[in-house]
Each structure stands twice: as structure tokens, then as C-alpha cells.
Design an enzyme around this catalytic site. Sequence first.
Site, PDB file in Angstrom:
ATOM      1  N   HIS A  53       0.803  -1.192   0.000  1.00 25.72           N
ATOM      2  CA  HIS A  53       0.000   0.000   0.000  1.00 25.72           C
ATOM      3  C   HIS A  53       0.843   1.252   0.000  1.00 25.72           C
ATOM      4  CE1 HIS A  53      -3.792   1.867  -0.312  1.00 25.72           C
ATOM      5  NE2 HIS A  53      -3.216   2.873   0.294  1.00 25.72           N
TER       6      HIS A  53
ATOM      7  N   HIS B 179     -10.276   0.285  -9.764  1.00 23.68           N
ATOM      8  CA  HIS B 179      -9.905   1.325  -8.796  1.00 23.68           C
ATOM      9  C   HIS B 179      -8.483   1.809  -8.993  1.00 23.68           C
ATOM     10  CE1 HIS B 179      -8.985   3.259  -4.951  1.00 23.68           C
ATOM     11  NE2 HIS B 179      -8.003   2.407  -4.801  1.00 23.68           N
ATOM     12  N   PHE B 180      -7.526   0.874  -9.046  1.00 25.35           N
ATOM     13  CA  PHE B 180      -6.165   1.416  -9.049  1.00 25.35           C
ATOM     14  C   PHE B 180      -5.758   1.932 -10.412  1.00 25.35           C
ATOM     15  CE2 PHE B 180      -3.924  -2.058 -11.011  1.00 25.35           C
ATOM     16  CZ  PHE B 180      -4.340  -3.247 -10.459  1.00 25.35           C
ATOM     17  N   HIS B 181      -6.424   1.464 -11.493  1.00 24.62           N
ATOM     18  CA  HIS B 181      -6.130   2.103 -12.770  1.00 24.62           C
ATOM     19  C   HIS B 181      -6.634   3.533 -12.762  1.00 24.62           C
ATOM     20  CE1 HIS B 181      -5.103  -1.889 -14.308  1.00 24.62           C
ATOM     21  NE2 HIS B 181      -4.504  -1.247 -15.299  1.00 24.62           N
TER      22      HIS B 181
ATOM     23  N   TYR C 141       1.748   5.578  -2.186  1.00 26.48           N
ATOM     24  CA  TYR C 141       2.002   6.938  -1.717  1.00 26.48           C
ATOM     25  C   TYR C 141       3.361   7.422  -2.191  1.00 26.48           C
ATOM     26  CZ  TYR C 141      -2.246   6.119   0.655  1.00 26.48           C
ATOM     27  OH  TYR C 141      -3.557   5.814   0.884  1.00 26.48           O
TER      28      TYR C 141
ATOM     29  N   ARG D 126     -10.668 -11.436 -10.799  1.00 25.33           N
ATOM     30  CA  ARG D 126      -9.480 -10.830 -11.395  1.00 25.33           C
ATOM     31  C   ARG D 126      -8.572 -11.827 -12.070  1.00 25.33           C
ATOM     32  NH1 ARG D 126      -6.139  -7.544  -7.085  1.00 25.33           N
ATOM     33  NH2 ARG D 126      -4.977  -6.848  -8.881  1.00 25.33           N
ATOM     34  N   ARG D 127      -7.730 -11.274 -12.956  1.00 25.84           N
ATOM     35  CA  ARG D 127      -6.572 -12.007 -13.459  1.00 25.84           C
ATOM     36  C   ARG D 127      -6.928 -13.318 -14.118  1.00 25.84           C
ATOM     37  NH1 ARG D 127      -2.760 -10.085  -8.381  1.00 25.84           N
ATOM     38  NH2 ARG D 127      -2.013  -8.238  -9.445  1.00 25.84           N
TER      39      ARG D 127
END
Lengths: 255, 192, 532
Positions: C208, C359-361, C212, C422-423
Site C-alpha cells: 500500500h 480502482h487502481f487504474h 504513496y 481478477r486475473r
Amino acid sequence: MSLCALAAVSILVGFIWLPSAQGDFSAQGLWASICRAAGVPAEWGETTSTAPKSDLRSTRVVLERAMGRQGSNDAVGRGATIALQQCTMCHGAQGVSSADTPNLAGQYREVIIKQLIDYKSGDRRSSSVMQALATNLSDRNIEDLAAYYASLAKTRNTPTVNIGNVPALVRVGDPIRNIAPCASCHGGIDHKLGTPWLEGMAQKYLQDQLHAFASGARRNDSHAQMRNMARQMTSAEIAEISDFYARPEQESGGS
Amino acid sequence: MNSVSPAHDSAAHSHGVALAAERRWSVIVAVIITLLVLMMIFTGLHWGAMPPSRVETINSRTLHLSGEFVENNLGTSIGADGKVVARLIAQQYSFEPQCIVVPAEMPVTFRGTSTDAVHGFVVGTTNANVMLIPGFVATFTTTFKKTGEQLMPCHEYCGTGHEAMWARVQVIPPGEFMARANGGQRLNCVSR
Amino acid sequence: MLAHFSVAFAAFVLAIILGEWQMFVRSPLHAWVNNPEHYYRSVTMHGTAMAYVLPTLIAMGFGYAITELALKRPLIGVRWAWGGFWLVIAGTLMASTPVALGKASVLYTFYPPMIGSPFFYLGVVLVVVGSWIWVALMSINLRAWRTENPGQTVPLAMFGNVAGAYLWAWTSIGAAIEILFLILPVALGFKDTIDAGLSRVFFSWTLHAIVYFWLMPTYIAFYTIVPRAVGGRLYSDTMGRVAFVLFLVFSMPIGIHHLFADPQVGAGFKFVHAVFTAMVSVPTLLTVFTIVASLEIAARLRGGKGLVGWVKALPWDRPMMLAVTFSFIMLGLGGAGGIINMSYQLNETVHNTQWVTGHFHLIFGGAIVIMYLMIAYELWPQLTNCAPLPRRLINTQLWLWFIGMLVLSLPWHWVGLLGMPRRMAYFDYTHPDLHAQAWTVTVSTFGGLLLVISALLFVFILVRARKSTARPDPFAFSVSLDAGVKTPVALNGFGIWVGMMIALTVVNYGFPIAQLAVLKDTNVPAIPVGGR
């Protein structure tokens, strides 16, 4: 300062207050509850459940990576001797059989070990001849035989899934029927420990084994890993796959 | 928001104004965060809802030899305490049992583990969602509201056959389930 | 910096093409790939390039530029910096080769007990070591400047830069431990077993907080470049420092929210991590306030009036204005998704579904990367002595990126809620339950196509920049409103914050790691991948 307070409060909530709402966390008192919330391993199931009716094992072999490693030269030599006396009449002089028995040449060492142990213990019942022969083999005999056959040359090179008429089930499987591509365990895409090399096997042998898995008659695949694959295959698909792996010539291209 | 015109006011005054506005915003932020955390605490207490967090270890190599996860003990059954337990394992590339049957409207405790790689599953669009890690047993309890059949894919990459790892879950009326499970058998909906 | 950025963006373009191929082949528009391993190989390459190579090089390059531009002195240790750069290059090549050959399709999250070629892991180690050289140089340069400028306030850009560096150093330790002590012994053949649960906990340490680390260049740009580029002033320098130190403290010890559904971590720690994850949204919320206020300053300086009417007066024709607006919109959407992921119970509905990927894209590929592109545009004249870049083309490229990212990721979130896992290399859309999901993947594929076009346009703009005869103006960072106000000592240094970060790590991770490390029976057989 406020950081400490925040940490302290969240710890109190997380380790004491919240677990109190879960019956199985708090059943044994506060300290046990805190330990369990911290992640100390405990037993959460009712381990003394009413036992299942039969204790039928599928296999008693535990596969280890070490079983797949090459045997020593001595082992290969001893294995050759045993093979000459007991195996070659059905499985061929160089481990390539002319009958419907499986080719053993170049088969993975751990595969041979596992199948022989399964015959010996009665977990695999597909051949009474093999059961009888295996009963007389010691553990060391089995390892030697496996070392010998693994050291012989395969009849066929690594299969490929990118050429010609590879059946769909071999290439891509069928997800909704939970059939993984054969090549993802049996080679061509990847290989799973304990999975036999299939290229060049007799068509009838492959077909019989797949039917045996599909009906549950053969059950020495631990946790039904092959039975789950074969169960939803149609007879036509089984025939097609067996034809493919038994095909007479190496088609173009390597892996 | 306040209007700020640095060209006219002195630096100190504008700084004071800025500080006041920032303080106000910080309070708003703190309130939002606190609300979120309180919601988590409330649902944790009131519904007993939490992610699978019961740590338990097991030897992944000998699952098929003895113990809770031998093949014949897998499936859904009613325990001595009357609770419904569904036991399963994950392997490359299938779940066993391949078809899991559960009752509707009753709490079902899932217990599962993996024999080889890291797997995981989600049942349809429900919140039955867990990781199956070799060496550990995952336990969680949930209740299925509607009857019917749902797909249960493996949702954690477990190798080149991962995309074909789909099991099914059949949710049947509680009465039917209790009748079938009466004799202590391990139920599943696999066609043999 | 030019070298770092060039390589970063080259990898970026290659990876984005792979990403689009992946989207395409698992959509209804294409038949199933013959060999699913090719898909997973592509996912591994795409993930490794986008997660490890691109952001690390951007942070390093931008960091070196800031050191020179903000501290107004040449970089100390230039040779070491080049050494670090070449280590990253060597590591990238070393890691990519086995992946390309299909010997390490373990995805960028490594997936023990599956183990790939040791060269993949060694390559990643080299990339990280190269970045550690950068961390050391940032620290050394700041120390040298402080010695020569005692008592002075560290320029905000450098402050954020060094905060990001320290954050990265501490964050990368988790994955480093996992690779060096757990994975490599198996990959090199010294051991046959590995503790999958412990590996995942170590990886969550990094997983995580790394986002940042990726975010720092973007936020530094928000505070120190955006206000100047839109013709305004930074609302508050102090708030910027507060945001950076909050990131330093709260980014790392929250990784267990990636393990909510895992059975090897206890409920108490999961809850504590959820609470602290809620805390890490604070610096973002503060940043949004401060930057919007800074924009308001710019608008009012241009004559904007009214409670919200000032928005119209903003310089909408400037690329930076578009970029920061797009970034904030995507940050808002992605951040809301993040809050759902962080929430202890709601996570259960979305864990490991395509919601997570969407989300993370959106938040990384969208909100963060769009600012990486702007940083490159802003600094390009300094680096290459080029004429001003074509404004309209840049605006077009930014629009394409924004629209493409929304079209790609919003249906992706939706299909995750429908339960798509996923995946997976392909899906059987003929099944009635999956049939309803098919259109989302098709739409996402078109979004991805827009992104590929946007990425190629970006490279085109930079590559075609014409040389100019005049020297560029000296690079200027934003001036803040409270420039005259004395910065508190706590916000001028890092000691106390790094201390808090480490202390919090011990509290939040100490017991889970220690506990798993002493368990013997959780060592499971390794599974080598990539053929026998």
C-alpha cells in the site's frame, strides 16, 4: 500524543470491543479473545465432528519436489535390472510399449513412484496385474524403477499448443465446466508436480483412464483433481483428447 | 469560501484568514473520518460482520491423508451443535467439491484451505469472499438469502489454469437441506 | 533527469500497449488466447513496468531535478546518481528477460508459493537498490544545504521530495525482506518450502505504501508547480508540509487492509489497519482544499467573482488547468472507491473482483500519471532547451487521457460489483451470469484504445520538441501566501515523523510478522512455474 491515543483507541476497539460481538472469539474469556484477535492460531472448527461413513483415502502418497529429481546412477542400474525381469514384457524393452499399456520411457520420476505405490496399497485398482506385481516391490525397488524409466528418452518432444489442430480442451479447457486446459498441468503450457507426461501414450489407455476418472472408478487423484476435470467431458471430447495425445507423428514446431 | 486578495491585505491578515478556513476544513475532515470509523464499529458489533480473521494453521501436504479435509469429509453437513458447515479445499485447478450445496436463510460456516498455491473465491455477487492460503484454514460465516445457483470462481491468480477454475454453489430451501443432511452425510451437488 | 524520464516513458508506452492487448483478448471482441500463459506473462510485464519501473524512475528523475532547482545548487554525488540509474536499467532488463521468456509469470505481486526464475526477483532487487542510492543522495544533499543555510526553511518542493524518499526507503523494506529471505532461497534452489502467509504480510508492508511513494511527485507538483502554472499563489505552504508529513507517518503501517480476506492475520490488526487507512485519507483531503483554494486565488486575480462563479475565470486554455482538474476528478472518484476498499466490512463484497483493478487504474493511471505527464511537459524546456510545447496538442492529449481513463475504469468498477474475478485470461460470456458482464469489457477496451493513442501522442509531443536558440527562463516554483511566516521546526525536518512512522510500524506489524515467523508448520512446498 494524539497518534498514541488513536493507536490505543483503535487497539481497544479492535482487540476487545469488536471481538466481543463474535461468539466464538469471546467464548473462552477475555485474554483468549485478545489473543485470537491478534492472530494467534487457534482451533475454530468443531474438530470432533460426526465422522464420515467410510475412511476411503484416494491416495496415501505425499508428493515432494525431491521425488522428481534425477536418481543416482546406481539406482538407474538397479531399476534396469528389475524392469528387465518384470516390466519389459508389457511395457516394452525401452519403456515404449507396443500394446495398450502406457509408455514409461521418460515418464517423470515422481509419477512412476506414486502410481506404483498406489497400485501396491490398493488405492489404484485399474489393473489387477499391476496390483499383483507392485505388491512384491519394496520402496527401494519402486524408487529404482522410477529412476530408471525417468532416465530413458521420451518418445516425443515437448508438446505445443500453438500448432495445427489442437483440441480446445487441451489448449484452453472450458471454464464454466471447470475443465482447465490439459496443457496447463500436463505440459505445453506448464507442468504440475505428479502429473504424467502424456505425449505418445496409447489411445485406448488414455481413453480408458479418462472414463475411469469421469465415473469415479479410478480415484487415486488426491482430492479429485482429475475427476473434477473428466467428470463433465463428453465421450466425444475424451476420444478427441486421447487421439491428440496418441497421435503418431510429431507435428512441426517445438514448445 | 472566503475571498482572498493578497494584493491588498497584509500578509499576516491573509494568513490568519487562511488558518481559520483551514481549521474549519480540518474539522470537517475529522468528522468524516470519525463517521466512517464509527460505521465500521457499528456494523462490526451490530451485525457481527467482519472479514475472515480466524487464524488457524494446518499441514497442507497431508490434507488428503487424514484430518478434517480428507476427501470424504468435504461438503456441507450439520455438526453436532446443529451448525451448518461447508468444508472445501482449493487446488490447481478445481475446488473440491466442485459443486457446493447450502441452505438458504441459515448461517453457513465455510471452512477451507488450499493444497498448493494461493487461491480464493467469491460466490456470485454475495459477500462470501475469502482467500485460501496453503498452511492456513480460513473460517467465516454467512447467510444466503435467495435460492438458486451461483457461480463461484477462483479469484486469485493460481497458475496458468486459473481462468478455468469455476465451481458452483446451489442454494436450496432450508427444509430440503435439513431433510437431505439428516443422516450426517456430507452433501454436495456434484453429478457422479 | 532526462535519462530517467526517457526510459520511464519508453517503458510506459510498451507496457500500455501490453495492457491494451490484455484488455482486448479477454473481451468478447477476441477469441480466447491459445496459451493462457501468454496473458499472464503480459500481465506480469505490464505490472512490473508500470508499478516498479515507471514510478521509480519518475520519482528519481524529478527528485534530482528538484534538488538542483529548489536548492539552487548542483547535485552532490552525480556519479552515484548515474550509478543508481544504471542499476535500475540493469535490473529492469534482468527482470524482463525471464518474464518475456515465460519463466516468471508470477505477476508483479510475486505470488508465492509459486516461484519463477531467480533473475526476475534479482532484477527487481537491483531496481530497488538503484532507488536506494537516490534516497541516500536526497538525504545527503538536503543535509549539505542545511549546513550552508542554517535555520532556513527547506523549500517546499525539496521537503516533499525528501519525505517521499524516506517513505520509499522504509516501504521497500517489506518486499525486500520477502524477496531476499523468503523467495530467493527457494528460487535459487536452497530451499523447497516457503511460508506463503508470511510472504503476503511482508508484501502488504510495501504494497500500500508504494502507492504513496508514487503519489509524491504528483502532490509535489500540486503544491509547487500548479499554482504558479495557473497564475496564482499557493494558499498555504504550511498545509503542504502537514500533508507531506502525514503521508510519511500514515502511508506505511496500513498495508494489512490488502489482507482483509486472508486467514493468517487476526481481526484486531485488520481493524487497526482499517482505522489508520482512514487516517491516510486526511492528507489528500487537506491537499484538495489547499489546491482548490490556490486555484481560487488565481481565478480572483484574473477578475473572477462570486461564490462559485470564479471558476469561470480560471485559465482553462492552459494544459496545467486541465490536468489538475482532471486529476482531481479522478482522485475524487478513485478516492471514494478507496474508502470502500478500506472499510473493514464493505471490502468483502469487492475483494479480488475487477472493482479493485478498476480502482487502481483510475487512481494511479488516472489521477497520478496525468500529473507525471504534466511534470514532464513543464520541465522539458529546462531539460532539452526546446521551444515552448504545442499547447493545443497537449490539451488534446490530456483530454484523451482523461476520457480514456474514465471509459476504461468506470465499467470496470461496475463489472467488479457484478462479481467478475481478477486475473483471468479469458471468460466464457455465453453463460447467462457472465453474459451481462460482456459489454463492460468491450467498453473498457475502447477506453484503453484512447489511452494508447494518448500515450503515443504524449511521446510524439516530447520527441518532436524543437530546439530553440534562446535559453529557457529559470524554473520557478509556486510562491505561497504565507511565505513570510516562519515555518514551525517540526515541519522543517523529518526526525520526529520518521520516528512515528517506525513506531507505528512496530505496533501495527510487529506482532503479525513475529508470530508468523515462528510458526513452523506453515512452510508449504514451493511451486516452480515456467515449465519443468
